[in-house]
Design a protein around this motif. Structure first.
Motif, PDB file in Angstrom:
ATOM      1  N   PHE A 148       4.718   0.414  -7.411  1.00 44.75           N
ATOM      2  CA  PHE A 148       3.830   1.392  -6.791  1.00 44.75           C
ATOM      3  C   PHE A 148       3.190   0.828  -5.520  1.00 44.75           C
ATOM      4  CE2 PHE A 148       3.335   3.395 -11.177  1.00 44.75           C
ATOM      5  CZ  PHE A 148       4.239   4.406 -10.888  1.00 44.75           C
ATOM      6  N   ALA A 149       2.874  -0.455  -5.522  1.00 41.83           N
ATOM      7  CA  ALA A 149       2.304  -1.084  -4.334  1.00 41.83           C
ATOM      8  C   ALA A 149       3.313  -1.086  -3.188  1.00 41.83           C
ATOM      9  CB  ALA A 149       1.856  -2.504  -4.658  1.00 41.83           C
ATOM     10  N   ALA A 150       4.575  -1.344  -3.484  1.00 41.66           N
ATOM     11  CA  ALA A 150       5.615  -1.335  -2.451  1.00 41.66           C
ATOM     12  C   ALA A 150       5.825   0.072  -1.903  1.00 41.66           C
ATOM     13  CB  ALA A 150       6.915  -1.892  -3.027  1.00 41.66           C
ATOM     14  N   ILE A 151       5.800   1.070  -2.774  1.00 37.25           N
ATOM     15  CA  ILE A 151       5.952   2.461  -2.320  1.00 37.25           C
ATOM     16  C   ILE A 151       4.757   2.851  -1.442  1.00 37.25           C
ATOM     17  CG2 ILE A 151       6.005   4.862  -3.084  1.00 37.25           C
ATOM     18  CD1 ILE A 151       7.635   3.900  -5.518  1.00 37.25           C
ATOM     19  N   GLY A 152       3.556   2.489  -1.876  1.00 41.32           N
ATOM     20  CA  GLY A 152       2.374   2.781  -1.072  1.00 41.32           C
ATOM     21  C   GLY A 152       2.397   2.060   0.267  1.00 41.32           C
ATOM     22  N   ALA A 153       2.864   0.822   0.286  1.00 39.18           N
ATOM     23  CA  ALA A 153       2.957   0.074   1.539  1.00 39.18           C
ATOM     24  C   ALA A 153       3.986   0.710   2.478  1.00 39.18           C
ATOM     25  CB  ALA A 153       3.318  -1.380   1.258  1.00 39.18           C
ATOM     26  N   ALA A 154       5.090   1.201   1.923  1.00 38.94           N
ATOM     27  CA  ALA A 154       6.100   1.853   2.751  1.00 38.94           C
ATOM     28  C   ALA A 154       5.567   3.150   3.361  1.00 38.94           C
ATOM     29  CB  ALA A 154       7.356   2.128   1.921  1.00 38.94           C
ATOM     30  N   ILE A 155       4.827   3.911   2.580  1.00 36.05           N
ATOM     31  CA  ILE A 155       4.240   5.161   3.094  1.00 36.05           C
ATOM     32  C   ILE A 155       3.210   4.844   4.173  1.00 36.05           C
ATOM     33  CG2 ILE A 155       2.760   7.109   2.479  1.00 36.05           C
ATOM     34  CD1 ILE A 155       4.206   7.139  -0.249  1.00 36.05           C
ATOM     35  N   TRP A 156       2.338   3.868   3.923  1.00 34.15           N
ATOM     36  CA  TRP A 156       1.331   3.509   4.910  1.00 34.15           C
ATOM     37  C   TRP A 156       1.980   2.953   6.182  1.00 34.15           C
ATOM     38  CZ3 TRP A 156       0.046  -1.036   7.357  1.00 34.15           C
ATOM     39  CH2 TRP A 156      -1.107  -0.989   8.131  1.00 34.15           C
ATOM     40  N   SER A 197       4.974   3.619   7.421  1.00 34.26           N
ATOM     41  CA  SER A 197       5.587   4.695   8.211  1.00 34.26           C
ATOM     42  C   SER A 197       4.519   5.541   8.896  1.00 34.26           C
ATOM     43  CB  SER A 197       6.484   5.561   7.329  1.00 34.26           C
ATOM     44  OG  SER A 197       5.708   6.213   6.340  1.00 34.26           O
ATOM     45  N   TRP A 198       3.369   5.740   8.270  1.00 39.44           N
ATOM     46  CA  TRP A 198       2.283   6.501   8.884  1.00 39.44           C
ATOM     47  C   TRP A 198       1.666   5.717  10.051  1.00 39.44           C
ATOM     48  CZ3 TRP A 198      -3.051   5.473   9.064  1.00 39.44           C
ATOM     49  CH2 TRP A 198      -3.815   6.522   9.580  1.00 39.44           C
ATOM     50  N   ALA A 199       1.490   4.409   9.887  1.00 40.47           N
ATOM     51  CA  ALA A 199       0.875   3.592  10.934  1.00 40.47           C
ATOM     52  C   ALA A 199       1.790   3.439  12.140  1.00 40.47           C
ATOM     53  CB  ALA A 199       0.516   2.216  10.366  1.00 40.47           C
TER      54      ALA A 199
END
Length: 71
Positions: free
Chosen positions: A12-20, A22-24
């Motif tokens: 879940f941390a890796a998925i959240g980091a990937a989403i953040w 791509s947003w950044a």
């Protein structure tokens, strides 16, 4: 079962980091163009404010009576 929960936390941390990430890294240049145009208009207005207002005052000073009114 507990070991599976501990493995899901990094997932879940890796998925959240990937989403953040791509947003950044999104492209934000579209808003910059309008802001730069507004700044150019501001600079032009400030440059015009430094000039004497003789031309503007000449147009606003109208005589009280025109020559055709004097009889």
């Amino acid at each position: 079962m507990a070991s599976l929960a501990w493995l899901l936390i990094p997932l879940f941390a890796a998925i959240g980091a990937a989403i953040w990430g791509s947003w950044a890294a999104r492209d934000r240049t579209q808003g910059d163009i309008s802001e730069l145009a507004g700044y150019a208009r501001f600079r032009e207005a400030m440059a015009n404010a430094d000039q004497p207002r003789a031309a503007a005052d000449a147009h606003s000073a109208h005589p009280a009576h025109s020559a055709s009114d004097a009889v």
